[in-house]
Design an enzyme around this catalytic site. Structure first.
Site, PDB file in Angstrom:
ATOM      1  N   GLY A  14       0.758  -1.206   0.054  1.00  0.00           N
ATOM      2  CA  GLY A  14      -0.061  -0.115   0.056  1.00  0.00           C
ATOM      3  C   GLY A  14       0.808   1.353  -0.052  1.00  0.00           C
ATOM      4  O   GLY A  14       1.890   1.488   0.696  1.00  0.00           O
ATOM      5  N   GLY A 112       5.822  -2.809   3.556  1.00  0.00           N
ATOM      6  CA  GLY A 112       5.389  -3.454   5.009  1.00  0.00           C
ATOM      7  C   GLY A 112       5.681  -4.872   5.064  1.00  0.00           C
ATOM      8  O   GLY A 112       6.796  -5.301   4.513  1.00  0.00           O
ATOM      9  N   GLY A 114       4.321  -7.819   3.913  1.00  0.00           N
ATOM     10  CA  GLY A 114       4.595  -8.512   2.785  1.00  0.00           C
ATOM     11  C   GLY A 114       5.998  -8.406   1.939  1.00  0.00           C
ATOM     12  O   GLY A 114       6.529  -9.030   1.638  1.00  0.00           O
ATOM     13  N   ILE A 136       0.956   2.699   6.817  1.00  0.00           N
ATOM     14  CA  ILE A 136       0.030   3.594   7.748  1.00  0.00           C
ATOM     15  C   ILE A 136      -0.135   2.827   8.959  1.00  0.00           C
ATOM     16  O   ILE A 136      -0.674   3.248   9.952  1.00  0.00           O
ATOM     17  CB  ILE A 136      -1.059   4.095   7.071  1.00  0.00           C
ATOM     18  CG1 ILE A 136      -1.971   3.140   6.644  1.00  0.00           C
ATOM     19  CG2 ILE A 136      -0.679   5.062   5.847  1.00  0.00           C
ATOM     20  CD1 ILE A 136      -3.231   3.842   6.298  1.00  0.00           C
ATOM     21  N   ASP A 137       0.036   1.349   8.852  1.00  0.00           N
ATOM     22  CA  ASP A 137      -0.646   0.622   9.930  1.00  0.00           C
ATOM     23  C   ASP A 137       0.209   0.312  10.988  1.00  0.00           C
ATOM     24  O   ASP A 137      -0.105   0.050  11.923  1.00  0.00           O
ATOM     25  CB  ASP A 137      -0.797  -0.830   9.232  1.00  0.00           C
ATOM     26  CG  ASP A 137      -1.697  -0.908   7.987  1.00  0.00           C
ATOM     27  OD1 ASP A 137      -1.793  -2.078   7.018  1.00  0.00           O
ATOM     28  OD2 ASP A 137      -2.393  -0.037   7.910  1.00  0.00           O
ATOM     29  N   GLY A 180      -5.775   0.518   8.898  1.00  0.00           N
ATOM     30  CA  GLY A 180      -4.969  -0.500  10.014  1.00  0.00           C
ATOM     31  C   GLY A 180      -4.813  -1.875   9.792  1.00  0.00           C
ATOM     32  O   GLY A 180      -3.901  -2.394  10.191  1.00  0.00           O
ATOM     33  N   HIS A 181      -5.590  -2.490   8.647  1.00  0.00           N
ATOM     34  CA  HIS A 181      -5.528  -3.953   8.322  1.00  0.00           C
ATOM     35  C   HIS A 181      -5.976  -4.553   9.690  1.00  0.00           C
ATOM     36  O   HIS A 181      -6.949  -4.557  10.202  1.00  0.00           O
ATOM     37  CB  HIS A 181      -4.101  -4.302   7.676  1.00  0.00           C
ATOM     38  CG  HIS A 181      -4.184  -5.473   6.863  1.00  0.00           C
ATOM     39  ND1 HIS A 181      -3.078  -6.130   6.665  1.00  0.00           N
ATOM     40  CD2 HIS A 181      -5.391  -6.108   6.169  1.00  0.00           C
ATOM     41  CE1 HIS A 181      -3.331  -7.273   5.975  1.00  0.00           C
ATOM     42  NE2 HIS A 181      -4.850  -7.185   5.508  1.00  0.00           N
ATOM     43  N   ILE A 279      -8.284   8.030   2.110  1.00  0.00           N
ATOM     44  CA  ILE A 279      -7.822   9.464   2.498  1.00  0.00           C
ATOM     45  C   ILE A 279      -6.633   9.437   3.379  1.00  0.00           C
ATOM     46  O   ILE A 279      -5.567  10.269   3.290  1.00  0.00           O
ATOM     47  CB  ILE A 279      -8.985  10.242   3.387  1.00  0.00           C
ATOM     48  CG1 ILE A 279     -10.136  10.157   2.472  1.00  0.00           C
ATOM     49  CG2 ILE A 279      -8.313  11.605   3.633  1.00  0.00           C
ATOM     50  CD1 ILE A 279     -10.106  11.240   1.377  1.00  0.00           C
TER      51      ILE A 279
HETATM   52  O1  F6P Z   1      -1.551  -1.616   4.375  1.00  0.00           O
HETATM   53  C1  F6P Z   1      -2.083  -0.399   4.462  1.00  0.00           C
HETATM   54  C2  F6P Z   1      -3.572  -0.361   3.944  1.00  0.00           C
HETATM   55  O2  F6P Z   1      -4.052   0.970   3.696  1.00  0.00           O
HETATM   56  C3  F6P Z   1      -4.439  -1.119   5.242  1.00  0.00           C
HETATM   57  O3  F6P Z   1      -4.609  -0.097   6.115  1.00  0.00           O
HETATM   58  C4  F6P Z   1      -5.401  -1.545   4.378  1.00  0.00           C
HETATM   59  O4  F6P Z   1      -6.397  -2.410   4.925  1.00  0.00           O
HETATM   60  C5  F6P Z   1      -4.921  -1.892   3.003  1.00  0.00           C
HETATM   61  O5  F6P Z   1      -3.834  -1.010   2.819  1.00  0.00           O
HETATM   62  C6  F6P Z   1      -5.856  -1.767   1.798  1.00  0.00           C
HETATM   63  O6  F6P Z   1      -5.137  -2.407   0.713  1.00  0.00           O
HETATM   64  P1  F6P Z   1      -5.378  -1.937  -0.889  1.00  0.00           P
HETATM   65  O7  F6P Z   1      -4.662  -0.654  -0.936  1.00  0.00           O
HETATM   66  O8  F6P Z   1      -4.870  -2.986  -1.644  1.00  0.00           O
HETATM   67  O9  F6P Z   1      -6.965  -2.029  -1.167  1.00  0.00           O
END
Ligand code: F6P
Length: 356
Positions: A14, A112, A114, A136-137, A180-181, A279
């Site tokens: 992300g 992050g 992964g 951001i998590d 925040g996943h 955002i």
């Molecule tokens: O890992 C950052 C993040 O924004 C998480 O907080 C969120 O759940 C995820 O990425 C969203 O993933 P994607 O950008 O693939 O929709």
């Protein structure tokens, strides 16, 4: 001390504010301090596999400090993820060929969990890599802080401040869903800074009956509105939890929407939800993230100059350090119930999960 090393940089996972500041920190240090040649790979590990890169120079590294997103682009490509059975697409071999073709002395992987896990797998294949923790998590193991987190907290708190005025005007419960996943760091920090009356985290179970009673109690005590901050990864017993989509793992209904309609039904108090979503990943990095991303970038270039590969740079207190990627890979840093901020919030009766 000039070194004629050639390095690569990629940004994966992300996106978030600060990525370009990190690219700038690595690139400028590598070029100006060590005389290195720097290649930027387009689209994370995808660009590395497909040898899609651009040379980074003082010129195109200029003006990046304040720029949101990543000039290199990103992807969630996982080169070691088992492809379809029998497919001949040997992605790790493609990566090795890129290292050879460009004569890479080291690859910097900014990302992050992964991304760092893939970096560790590359290191196990004998490829020289260095990791920089980004998300951001703030859930990367081994570091006090990832860049991107501070800016996301700023954005969430600005939104929460605005929700207070509309909640007060309408005498409503406002539910704000924060990213925040699987971790609750963003919700905890923004919830406390934004004056959340209830802060719901993935790590701490929430009894909806207790939460409803807490909100009703506030209304009875004359509080004309309530702000509920819920982490997107929070799960509640009942019809929301069991319906997770078997492929994406995503629920058909977000935590925020589920919570808003459930709390309104349980309390009879008008309730609305706001899903902050992407955002929180947009715009220019905060000064704190600019400084952290820059420090991480410089530290990564220093590790390469010292020939220290297979490590991820970290923040410990106010000091920059580093850890072997083997200690980071596959681990998640989650909020623990004894977190000082949880204890502080409970001191003034903020509802944080199953607080009695
Ligand atoms: O890992 C950052 C993040 O924004 C998480 O907080 C969120 O759940 C995820 O990425 C969203 O993933 P994607 O950008 O693939 O929709």
């Amino acid at each position: 001390m000039a070194q004629n090393k050639t390095i690569g940089i990629l940004t994966a996972g992300g996106d978030c504010p600060g990525l370009n500041a990190a690219i700038r920190g690595i690139g400028k240090t590598a070029i100006l301090q060590y005389g290195m040649t720097v290649h930027g790979f387009v689209g994370g590990y995808q660009g590395l596999m497909n040898r899609e890169s651009v040379e980074l120079t003082e010129r195109n590294l200029s003006g990046l400090l304040t720029l949101g997103g990543t000039i290199l682009g990103t992807s969630r490509e996982k080169p070691f993820k088992k492809a379809v059975a029998g497919s001949v697409d040997d992605k790790p071999e493609k990566i090795r060929k890129t290292f050879e073709a460009l004569g890479l002395d080291c690859l910097v992987c900014i990302g992050g969990n992964g991304t760092q896990k893939t970096a560790w797998k590359l290191a196990k294949e004998g490829l020289p890599v260095v990791g920089i923790p980004k998300t951001i998590d703030n859930d990367v193991w081994g570091t006090d802080r990832t860049f991107g987190f501070d800016t996301a907290v700023d954005i969430a708190v600005e939104a929460l401040d605005r929700l207070h005025t509309t909640a007060s005007s309408h005498r409503r419960i406002m539910v704000a869903e924060v990213m925040g996943h699987h971790a609750g760091w963003l919700s905890l920090h923004s919830g406390v800074a934004g004056g959340g009356d209830a802060i719901l985290l993935p790590e701490i179970p929430t009894d909806l009956n207790k939460l409803a009673a807490f909100l009703e109690g506030r209304a009875k005590a004359g509080k004309t509105y309530s702000i509920v901050v819920v982490a997107e990864g929070a799960r509640f017993p009942g019809d929301q939890g069991e319906l997770a989509d078997t492929v994406s793992g995503r629920l058909p209904e977000s935590a925020g929407r589920f919570l808003a309609r459930t709390l309104e039904a349980m309390t009879g108090i008008e309730t609305r939800e706001t899903i902050l979503g992407y955002i929180q990943r947009g715009g220019s990095p905060s000064p704190t993230d600019r400084i952290l991303a820059t420090r991480y970038g410089i530290a990564a270039a220093d590790l390469i100059a010292q020939g220290q590969y297979g490590r991820m740079v970290t923040l410990k207190g106010s000091d920059i350090a580093s850890l072997p990627l083997s200690e980071v890979a596959g681990r998640l840093k989650l909020v623990t119930p004894d977190d000082p901020l949880i204890q502080a919030a409970r001191k003034f009766r903020t509802f944080v999960g199953d607080s009695d």
